[in-house]
Design an enzyme around this catalytic site. Structure first.
Site, short mmCIF file in Angstrom:
data_model
loop_
_atom_site.label_atom_id
_atom_site.label_comp_id
_atom_site.label_asym_id
_atom_site.label_seq_id
_atom_site.Cartn_x
_atom_site.Cartn_y
_atom_site.Cartn_z
CB CYS A 107 2.24 -1.03 -2.68
SG CYS A 107 3.29 0.18 -3.53
CB CYS A 203 2.82 -0.31 -11.55
SG CYS A 203 4.15 0.24 -12.64
#
EC number: 2.8.1.13
Length: 380
Positions: A107, A203
């Site tokens: 990410c 997340c």
């Protein structure tokens, strides 16, 4: 209105809030940018995704409130398509192969220091800033990635895939601070996030059960749980739901002929759908002294030498481990540790250090753990 020179990645947490605060106090021209990175269903290119049961909406509101408190503009970008294509599809493929990926590393490389950086430049900014606990130093014309001063919060492990261009364009205002000071500064400035709990985990999983979440994409494939010598002790719902060294979720009750002691995952045979387990946190089946990696990334652009000694981490927050590194002709690494390592896991990241300087790292491909050769053999 003049363009901001620095765009701050506003996550809605206390770290990014104080990052913006510190830059503003230093007289920097700044604006915030909130990224939506997760969509519950695969988004199409150019279309916004649906966030689902994530903290995204709450975080967005907090990011807006902090920017309002500081009197700075805030921008919004939806990177959910890029996240699916560049991070999540790889995440699923790795789990399906029986490995344990680290999506936070990917990410950072693919979203925060690629698409976010590109978006900031499109807005006319020269640099981005994030709330990572790390530092950048310019030494002899080359940028070095250094550990954060607060070793308990240091995040250089997750940033080891960055290169010279990204480091030259990034500010880490929290790198010199302990977390306690960040909290104090946020409270003193009466920022809305001063007492907000730190986010943990990935997340898109949020507060949900990890196995339940993963089963939406990788359906259960029950199979046998065996000891390394082949004795059956239970059944598993799917080998890809487990990682080496894991204790939770095995649901092995009292087994005749074995002590009343915890069981741990010590190996996975994806081809035969077998999960190997053993008793004891430091089971010899979990130990390895060597590993081989995929192609390494070097922050300086090249390795220090063909062979060198340094320290390494094979997981986040692990204590430094002495090792000898050999850089192979194909760019892969062969690493021998001074002491046996527990639960070194293919798919995770090997990150190399020289003192506080992060040299780079690579994805772990294999180890010399006792079950490795057996479980990597093709099914007959």
């Amino acid at each position: 209105m003049s363009r901001a020179r620095v765009i701050v990645g506003m996550s809605g947490g206390v770290d990014s809030s104080v990052t913006a605060l510190r830059l503003q106090q230093a007289g920097e021209s700044i604006a915030g940018l909130f990224m939506q990175n997760w969509a519950e269903e695969a988004p199409r290119d150019g279309e916004a995704g649906t966030t689902g049961p994530c903290r995204a909406e709450e975080d967005r509101r907090d990011a807006v409130a902090v920017c309002g408190r500081l009197g700075i503009p805030i921008h919004f970008r939806d990177f959910s398509f890029e996240y699916w294509a560049g991070v999540f599809e790889h995440f699923l493929a790795e789990y399906a192969a029986g490995r344990t990926p680290n999506p936070d590393v990917l990410c950072n490389r693919e979203i925060k220091f690629k698409h976010f950086l590109d978006a900031a430049r499109e807005l006319g900014a020269e640099r981005i800033a994030t709330g990572h606990y790390a530092r950048v130093a310019l030494v002899d014309g080359r940028h070095r990635l250094l550990r954060g001063v607060d070793r308990g919060k240091d995040q250089s492990y997750f940033l080891h895939q960055l290169g010279q261009d990204q480091l030259a364009s990034t500010l880490f205002p929290l790198g010199e601070l302990p977390k306690s000071e960040v909290r104090r500064m946020a409270a003193e400035a009466r920022l809305p996030t001063a007492a907000k709990k730190d986010s943990t985990g990935i997340c898109f999983i949020g507060e949900r059960d990890f196995r339940g979440f993963l089963s939406q994409y990788l359906p259960a494939q029950p199979g046998e749980m065996l000891t390394p010598d082949g004795r059956r002790v239970g059944e598993h719902p799917g080998v890809f739901y487990f990682t080496l060294g894991q204790r939770e979720g095995l649901n092995i009750g009292g087994v005749r002929g074995f002590e009343q002691a915890p069981w741990y995952v010590v190996g996975k045979d994806v081809a035969r759908n077998i999960l190997y387990v053993d008793q004891g946190h430091d089971s010899p089946w979990l130990l390895s002294s060597m590993l081989h990696s995929e192609v390494a990334h070097w922050i300086d652009g090249t390795p220090p030498a063909k062979g060198f000694g340094c320290t390494a981490q094979t997981r986040y927050r692990q204590a430094d481990q002495d090792c000898e590194v050999e850089v192979l002709d194909n760019g892969h690494l062969s690493v021998r540790f001074a002491h046996p390592q527990r639960a070194v896991t293919p798919g995770q990241s090997l990150v190399l250090y020289d003192g506080d300087t992060c040299l780079g790292g690579a994805v772990i491909a294999s180890t010399d753990a006792p079950l490795e050769s057996r479980t990597s053999a093709p099914a007959t």
